[in-house]
Design a protein around this motif. Structure first.
Motif, PDB file in Angstrom:
ATOM      1  N   THR A 179       0.799  -1.226   0.000  1.00 22.78           N
ATOM      2  CA  THR A 179       0.000   0.000   0.000  1.00 22.78           C
ATOM      3  C   THR A 179       0.832   1.276   0.000  1.00 22.78           C
ATOM      4  O   THR A 179       0.274   2.364  -0.125  1.00 22.78           O
ATOM      5  CB  THR A 179      -0.938   0.056   1.230  1.00 22.78           C
ATOM      6  N   ILE A 180       2.161   1.179   0.141  1.00 22.06           N
ATOM      7  CA  ILE A 180       2.963   2.408   0.098  1.00 22.06           C
ATOM      8  C   ILE A 180       2.785   3.038  -1.280  1.00 22.06           C
ATOM      9  O   ILE A 180       3.008   2.384  -2.295  1.00 22.06           O
ATOM     10  CB  ILE A 180       4.455   2.109   0.357  1.00 22.06           C
ATOM     11  N   PRO A 181       2.362   4.298  -1.340  1.00 22.75           N
ATOM     12  CA  PRO A 181       2.117   4.925  -2.648  1.00 22.75           C
ATOM     13  C   PRO A 181       3.383   4.907  -3.500  1.00 22.75           C
ATOM     14  O   PRO A 181       4.502   5.001  -2.974  1.00 22.75           O
ATOM     15  CB  PRO A 181       1.729   6.358  -2.291  1.00 22.75           C
ATOM     16  N   LEU A 182       3.193   4.778  -4.823  1.00 24.80           N
ATOM     17  CA  LEU A 182       4.338   4.637  -5.722  1.00 24.80           C
ATOM     18  C   LEU A 182       5.299   5.809  -5.599  1.00 24.80           C
ATOM     19  O   LEU A 182       6.515   5.633  -5.621  1.00 24.80           O
ATOM     20  CB  LEU A 182       3.843   4.515  -7.167  1.00 24.80           C
ATOM     21  N   THR A 224       0.365  -0.796  -6.308  1.00 26.81           N
ATOM     22  CA  THR A 224      -0.307  -0.765  -5.012  1.00 26.81           C
ATOM     23  C   THR A 224      -1.704  -1.355  -5.177  1.00 26.81           C
ATOM     24  O   THR A 224      -2.225  -1.447  -6.279  1.00 26.81           O
ATOM     25  CB  THR A 224      -0.461   0.673  -4.473  1.00 26.81           C
ATOM     26  N   VAL A 225      -2.262  -1.766  -4.066  1.00 24.60           N
ATOM     27  CA  VAL A 225      -3.635  -2.275  -4.091  1.00 24.60           C
ATOM     28  C   VAL A 225      -4.452  -1.443  -3.108  1.00 24.60           C
ATOM     29  O   VAL A 225      -3.887  -0.833  -2.203  1.00 24.60           O
ATOM     30  CB  VAL A 225      -3.700  -3.774  -3.716  1.00 24.60           C
ATOM     31  N   ALA A 273      -5.677  -4.946   0.573  1.00 30.72           N
ATOM     32  CA  ALA A 273      -4.404  -5.178   1.266  1.00 30.72           C
ATOM     33  C   ALA A 273      -4.640  -5.831   2.620  1.00 30.72           C
ATOM     34  O   ALA A 273      -3.866  -6.692   3.045  1.00 30.72           O
ATOM     35  CB  ALA A 273      -3.659  -3.859   1.435  1.00 30.72           C
ATOM     36  N   LEU A 274      -5.716  -5.436   3.305  1.00 31.02           N
ATOM     37  CA  LEU A 274      -6.019  -6.048   4.607  1.00 31.02           C
ATOM     38  C   LEU A 274      -6.271  -7.544   4.442  1.00 31.02           C
ATOM     39  O   LEU A 274      -5.764  -8.362   5.208  1.00 31.02           O
ATOM     40  CB  LEU A 274      -7.257  -5.399   5.225  1.00 31.02           C
ATOM     41  N   ILE A 275      -7.044  -7.893   3.407  1.00 28.94           N
ATOM     42  CA  ILE A 275      -7.328  -9.312   3.183  1.00 28.94           C
ATOM     43  C   ILE A 275      -6.056 -10.041   2.766  1.00 28.94           C
ATOM     44  O   ILE A 275      -5.778 -11.157   3.212  1.00 28.94           O
ATOM     45  CB  ILE A 275      -8.443  -9.472   2.131  1.00 28.94           C
TER      46      ILE A 275
END
Lengths: 280, 381
Positions: free
Chosen positions: B104-107, B125-126, B131-133
């Motif tokens: 999830t860290i932004p590009l 990123t998703v 990302a939690l799942i």
């Protein structure tokens, strides 16, 4: 010709050099009550454990309803230590876990009662319905299996009612009196929908009155659920009264078998139970 | 079920659908008090957030408490309900929080975060919920693989093995060679996080609901049967290996989600923080709450976090009354007090707060009815 339900072929169980069970060959036919008797340490419970997959026998096989369900031959270290007779080395190796055997239709009770003590009486029976329900962990969590669940609950309630345990349904299994715990354990085994029921000392710790009731109970469930019963028992009056045939074990070996009347007269059986005088 | 429905095997007839909805409606009608309480809780938190400053200690406790509650309940599923004494929870949280952070860290922030590793090798990123799942799934996959050899062990040996695996995971994630993915032993940061207290409550709430549903299902009963007597459970047709593996994997899934939430709460992730002492903290929560009680775990996790972050902070500060220095109060004394608490719990109060009981709406209502019933009788007398 009667239908064969259980057949063991030269079942041998060796713990290191100790032979607990030696070339046991028994047959149980459909609709029979067969008793397995013998003095303490004769290997009766070991035989049960081999049939239900708790132990892997060192050698021999078990056939249930014409299908071989357990089969083994000495391997590794046991090859050298093995003391029994062998037909051939070419036996297949089939080592199922106990749950698979239960699924095939062999249910058992235990010598020292093994109930799920922190569950209620009702839940104890429901657990036995778990394996037959069509469900997976996802459908069970999201309650999509509610129809299966409902059916399991109804069947369990019906079973408890028949066994006269309905009034104790919400009590913890551990809080039941001893006799009822025995009855619950048998009910729980019945809930797995078995064809063959193995009872390990069902009358242990019971007084003559309770034993009498148990005898009637066993015959009743046998007829009602179309069961075949193989039981280990020390109460000779119970054994002589309800069993069709008896196998007698001593020090792991089969020493006699026949109808109750035949076995009672057998000199080897009398010797095994009463001992032989040194100078005889 | 009528004969007609059974003949249409597998096809959902309108009649069946109706029956299903009816049972759902019945469930809601039966439990409306519970739903109302949950709604009220969210409303209260929402209102508190409007009145109190966001730096208030209360929100720290609520946020962290909600996250720890999820992890404690997931550990309870394994230790309390299946009877598998595992100490790998921190390891699975680590996997969860790293998975969440990495994806999830932004590009645009990657070059700065992965400054020693040329911006890392993952170039996409998703969305946060995905990302939690994924965090849960990654932990679950690791758990599945670890479980294959480890779950053959019993009690203490299982605890030692899982603890070992958690430590290995921590070391591996800090390994320099994995830097392009895990950023080595450096911090992961700048990933999206939450500001509202409602967020961890919402996610934890959903996860705990799922765990409770599982515990009360047919599988939950099978887990409890395994806990009570493995041999008897096997004789009842329960496949031990499969069910243990299932419980271990599901528990780790939710530990992974809890780890991801912890990452969001802390806004940075570093493997070094997921020490075995974190597992012990969670174990402490589970034991104090009652092994085998979900509500006990939730209650005690809030109590524990409140004590350690807020109420017992003063134990760590040197305090002077006039010129008199209060003895014992010094940095680290809080930990001593916690150790004493767990000893007292284990020695005298083994059941914990709740034992294996649960707080339910019915029980609360019954309690009040009893209370008021008694009072009215006393008034009459």
């Amino acid at each position: 010709m009667t239908e064969n339900i259980l057949h063991t072929e030269k079942l041998t169980m060796q713990f290191g050099g100790v032979v607990a069970l030696y070339n046991l060959t028994i047959d149980v036919n459909k609709g029979e009550i067969v008793a397995l008797i013998g003095p303490n340490g004769a290997g009766k419970t070991t035989a049960f454990n081999c049939i239900t997959g708790v132990y892997e026998p060192t050698y021999g096989s078990v056939t249930f309803c014409g299908e071989t369900i357990v089969s083994n031959h000495p391997q590794g270290k046991m090859k050298k230590m093995y003391l029994g007779e062998k037909d051939s080395e070419k036996l297949k190796v089939i080592r199922p876990t106990p749950d698979k055997i239960t699924k095939l239709g062999i249910a058992r009770t235990f010598q020292n009662i093994r109930l799920f003590n922190s569950l209620t009486v009702f839940e104890n029976v429901l657990v036995a319905k778990h394996m037959r329900a069509k469900q997976n962990v996802l459908t069970a969590t999201l309650r999509l299996n509610w129809r299966e669940e409902k059916r399991a609950r109804e069947e369990s309630l019906a079973l408890l009612e028949e066994q006269g345990l309905l009034q104790y349904k919400d009590e913890l299994a551990s809080s039941l009196p001893y006799g009822l715990q025995r009855r619950l354990e048998i009910s729980r085994a019945l809930a797995t929908e078995p064809k063959l029921l193995l009872l390990d000392e069902p009358a242990a710790g019971m007084n003559p009155q309770e034993t009498q009731e148990l005898a009637e109970f066993i015959v009743k469930i046998k007829n009602k659920y179309d069961l075949t019963i193989l039981m280990i028992e020390h109460h000779m009056d119970l054994v002589m009264k309800i069993s069709n045939r008896i196998y007698v074990l001593d020090f792991g070996k089969l020493i006699a078998h026949g109808t109750p009347a035949e076995v009672q007269k057998n000199q080897r059986v009398i010797d095994a139970y009463l001992g032989v005088a040194e100078d005889a | 079920m009528s004969e007609k429905n059974r003949s249409l095997n597998g096809v959902i007839t309108p009649q069946r659908k109706n029956e299903f909805f009816k049972s759902v409606l019945g469930f809601i009608r039966k439990n409306w008090v519970g739903f109302a309480l949950i709604a009220a809780m969210f409303a209260v938190i929402f209102i508190l957030e409007q009145i109190l400053p966001s730096s208030s200690m209360l929100f720290v406790v609520l946020k962290k408490g909600a996250i720890y509650a999820l992890v404690a309940v997931s550990m309870n599923l394994l230790n309390g309900f299946t009877g598998l004494f595992s100490l790998g929870q921190a390891g699975f949280m680590l996997i969860g929080s790293y998975t969440y952070a990495i994806f999830t860290i932004p590009l645009e922030a990657r070059d700065a975060v992965y400054q020693y590793f040329n911006g890392g090798i993952i170039k996409f990123t998703v969305p946060v919920p995905v990302a939690l799942i994924m965090a849960g799934l990654a932990a679950a996959i690791f758990a599945y693989l670890i479980g294959l050899p480890v779950l053959r062990l019993k009690s203490d040996y299982l605890a030692i093995a899982t603890l070992g695996f958690a430590e290995i995971i921590r070391a591996v994630f800090q390994w320099d060679k994995l830097g392009p993915v895990t950023n080595g032993s450096n911090l992961l940061k700048r990933f999206p996080s939450f500001s509202s207290t409602l967020y961890p409550f919402f996610v934890s709430g959903i996860c705990i609901t799922i765990i409770v549903l599982l515990i009360n299902s047919s599988y939950g009963r099978a887990f409890k049967a395994i806990r009570d007597d493995e041999i008897a459970a096997e004789a009842m047709g329960i496949n031990l290996a499969k069910h243990k593996q299932l419980s271990f994997t599901i528990s780790s899934f939710f530990a992974g989600v809890g780890g991801a939430l912890l990452a969001m709460y802390q806004t940075t992730v570093q493997a070094a923080a997921f020490k075995s002492s974190m597992t012990y903290e969670i174990l402490l929560i589970v034991v104090i709450g009652g092994i085998g009680s979900v509500t006990g775990s939730i209650l005690s996790s809030f109590l524990f976090i409140a004590s350690s972050e807020w109420w017992l902070r003063f134990l760590d500060d040197e305090t002077y009354i006039g010129s008199f220095r209060v003895p014992l109060l010094a940095s680290g004394f809080r930990k001593v007090v916690f150790s004493i608490v767990i000893m007292i719990v284990v020695l005298f109060y083994r059941q914990g707060i709740m034992g294996t009981k649960e707080i339910s709406v019915d029980a609360i209502l019954r309690f009040f009815r009893k209370l008021f019933g008694k009072e009215s009788r006393e008034e009459a007398a």
